[in-house]
Write an enzyme that holds these catalytic residues in place. Structure first.
Site, PDB file in Angstrom:
ATOM      1  N   ARG A  46       7.649  -0.936  13.413  1.00  0.00           N
ATOM      2  CA  ARG A  46       6.438  -1.440  12.598  1.00  0.00           C
ATOM      3  C   ARG A  46       5.326  -0.470  12.853  1.00  0.00           C
ATOM      4  NH1 ARG A  46       3.085  -5.075  14.224  1.00  0.00           N
ATOM      5  NH2 ARG A  46       4.679  -6.543  14.926  1.00  0.00           N
ATOM      6  N   TYR A  98      -1.916   0.467 -14.581  1.00  0.00           N
ATOM      7  CA  TYR A  98      -0.624  -0.441 -14.074  1.00  0.00           C
ATOM      8  C   TYR A  98      -0.717  -1.867 -14.172  1.00  0.00           C
ATOM      9  CZ  TYR A  98       3.547  -1.302 -11.469  1.00  0.00           C
ATOM     10  OH  TYR A  98       4.665  -1.930 -10.940  1.00  0.00           O
ATOM     11  N   ASP A 170      -4.678   6.556  -7.887  1.00  0.00           N
ATOM     12  CA  ASP A 170      -3.395   6.505  -7.911  1.00  0.00           C
ATOM     13  C   ASP A 170      -2.604   7.370  -8.737  1.00  0.00           C
ATOM     14  OD1 ASP A 170      -0.774   5.535  -8.866  1.00  0.00           O
ATOM     15  OD2 ASP A 170      -1.215   3.361  -9.060  1.00  0.00           O
ATOM     16  N   LYS A 195       8.818   6.557  -7.888  1.00  0.00           N
ATOM     17  CA  LYS A 195       8.736   7.158  -9.032  1.00  0.00           C
ATOM     18  C   LYS A 195       9.001   8.595  -8.637  1.00  0.00           C
ATOM     19  CE  LYS A 195       7.543   3.103 -10.371  1.00  0.00           C
ATOM     20  NZ  LYS A 195       5.986   2.741 -10.791  1.00  0.00           N
TER      21      LYS A 195
HETATM   22  C1  LIG Z   1       5.185   1.520 -10.203  1.00  0.00           C
HETATM   23  C2  LIG Z   1       3.645   1.746  -9.975  1.00  0.00           C
HETATM   24  C3  LIG Z   1       3.203   1.119  -8.983  1.00  0.00           C
HETATM   25  C4  LIG Z   1       3.703   0.119  -8.342  1.00  0.00           C
HETATM   26  O1  LIG Z   1       4.838   0.739  -7.573  1.00  0.00           O
HETATM   27  P1  LIG Z   1       6.031  -0.242  -6.802  1.00  0.00           P
HETATM   28  O2  LIG Z   1       6.638   0.765  -6.211  1.00  0.00           O
HETATM   29  O3  LIG Z   1       6.614  -0.712  -8.364  1.00  0.00           O
HETATM   30  O4  LIG Z   1       5.481  -1.419  -6.077  1.00  0.00           O
HETATM   31  C5  LIG Z   1       1.714   1.346  -8.878  1.00  0.00           C
HETATM   32  N1  LIG Z   1       1.201   2.327  -9.774  1.00  0.00           N
HETATM   33  C6  LIG Z   1       1.760   2.979 -10.837  1.00  0.00           C
HETATM   34  C7  LIG Z   1       0.851   4.126 -11.637  1.00  0.00           C
HETATM   35  C8  LIG Z   1       3.316   2.724 -11.059  1.00  0.00           C
HETATM   36  O5  LIG Z   1       3.788   3.204 -11.754  1.00  0.00           O
END
Ligand SMILES: *Cc1c(COP(=O)(O)O)cnc(C)c1O
Length: 380
Positions: A46, A98, A170, A195
């Site tokens: 961890r 998001y 983000d 992604k």
């Molecule tokens: C998918 C996504 C998230 C969340 O990510 P997870 O891996 O699904 O928890 C946050 N911000 C954006 C822009 C995303 O496309």
């Protein structure tokens, strides 16, 4: 090291792993001490794990930061970063973002007295007023999901710094290949590595990169205290995926721009929301702060819900699914899928209406993607 070289080599040292060219999966919870009160470089997974460390160093390098952190999911990364704030703090959040981030702020953080004020961050006067009223942080997404609006990262980070507020961007949609928020003055670059960074739709993961040592210490502390880190197997897969980030992003970008241009001339398409089109109201900002547009964009179809359903159910190469950033093309209906957790009235105000489709354009042959969309649009 330049970007493509760093994506393949940063944080990865074969000599540390019996010469293994691929960083092994250290599937272990704990590590032997070298003696009493003498832990080795790792003691418990961890707190730190060699596979995770390789990924964290690679992410830090790609986002031009000093420290990177790998999380179990993008939301685990977001949850950990929001814990930097305390009860009573107000955060400015972009009004178009998001769905999961909106849900985190509205149904989890609000109960903990960390409140989000939703502002269109394109309105810099409004942002400055909210900062002057004492907001402690600014949470940015650019391009936004799914409306593809852009936020001027250099302008917002300068305003926030003047008021002592921390900025979080983000950067999932563009990946570090096309945009580096920290270079534009942002404090925290955040990713859903699920992604583009992983890129193969076989992992959920998150990443955070910072350039300030104090922030690095704080986030590292929270990652360990909250236990939100990624496991070694997932880190291995993301580390493998990120090696081809540059070549994938080039293909995503090329296919998506070509499809956007084709859609813009289609009789049944009412609007195409893609920052690479000159029709995009912030095309100039896109040229200034991004090196490409990525593979995700949206468009509006002139039809009713029945026509929309026919279109969404007749694609054959595109898959009707949530998520984005994988090598395969996906088609999403935000109002009923990715953004369904946002209340209908809020959605309507934002412009996430039933006529909106979001595409995550993969790296298949462009002609096959165009043929597929053409036959699907013919059924509207
Ligand atoms: C998918 C996504 C998230 C969340 O990510 P997870 O891996 O699904 O928890 C946050 N911000 C954006 C822009 C995303 O496309």
């Amino acid at each position: 090291m330049r970007f493509r070289t760093a994506a393949i080599h940063a944080g990865q040292y074969p000599a540390d792993h019996q010469g293994a060219v691929m960083t092994p999966v250290y599937q272990t919870s704990t590590f032997a001490f070298q003696g009493v009160n003498q832990p080795g470089p790792f003691d418990y997974s961890r707190s730190g794990n060699p596979t995770r460390k390789a990924l964290e160093q690679c992410l830090a390098r790609l986002e031009n930061g000093i420290a990177g952190f790998a999380f179990a999911t993008g939301m685990a990364a977001e949850a950990t970063v929001t814990m930097m704030f305390s009860a009573g703090d107000r955060i400015i959040v972009h009004s178009d973002l998001y769905g999961g981030t909106y849900r985190l702020f509205e149904t989890v953080m609000r109960d903990k007295q960390v409140t989000a004020t939703y502002i269109d961050l394109r309105d810099l006067d409004r942002v400055e007023r909210a900062l002057a009223e004492g907001a402690r942080g600014v949470w940015i997404e650019t391009p936004t999901n799914p409306l593809m609006n852009l936020v001027d990262l250099a302008a917002i980070s300068a305003l926030a710094r003047a008021h002592g507020a921390v900025t979080i961007c983000d950067n999932t949609f563009l990946s570090p290949y096309f945009q580096n928020p920290l270079d534009l003055g942002i404090d925290v670059a955040l990713h859903s590595t699920t992604k583009y960074i992983n890129g193969h739709s076989d992992v959920v993961g998150g990443g955070v990169v910072v350039k300030d040592p104090k922030l690095a210490e704080r986030i590292g502390y929270l990652q360990n205290a909250m236990g939100t880190c990624a496991g070694p197997q997932d880190c291995f897969l993301v580390l493998r995926g990120v090696k081809t980030l540059a070549v994938r992003m080039e293909e995503h970008n090329r296919n998506a721009l070509a499809i956007a241009q084709w859609l813009a001339g289609h009789a049944k398409v009412a609007a195409v929301l893609h920052p690479g089109l000159e029709s995009h109201p912030q095309h100039a900002l896109a040229l200034r702060q991004m090196r490409g547009y990525g593979g995700t964009f949206s468009f509006r179809v002139s039809t009713d819900m029945a026509g929309m359903t026919r279109l969404l159910e007749s694609v054959r190469v595109f898959t009707l699914a949530e998520s984005l950033g994988g090598v395969e093309s996906l088609i999403d209906h935000p109002a009923t899928m990715t953004h369904a957790s946002i209340p209908p009235d809020v959605r309507a105000r934002m412009g996430i209406t039933d006529d909106l489709i979001r595409l995550s354009v993969g790296i298949e042959d462009l002609e096959d993607l165009l043929d597929d969309l053409k036959q699907a649009l013919d059924r509207v």
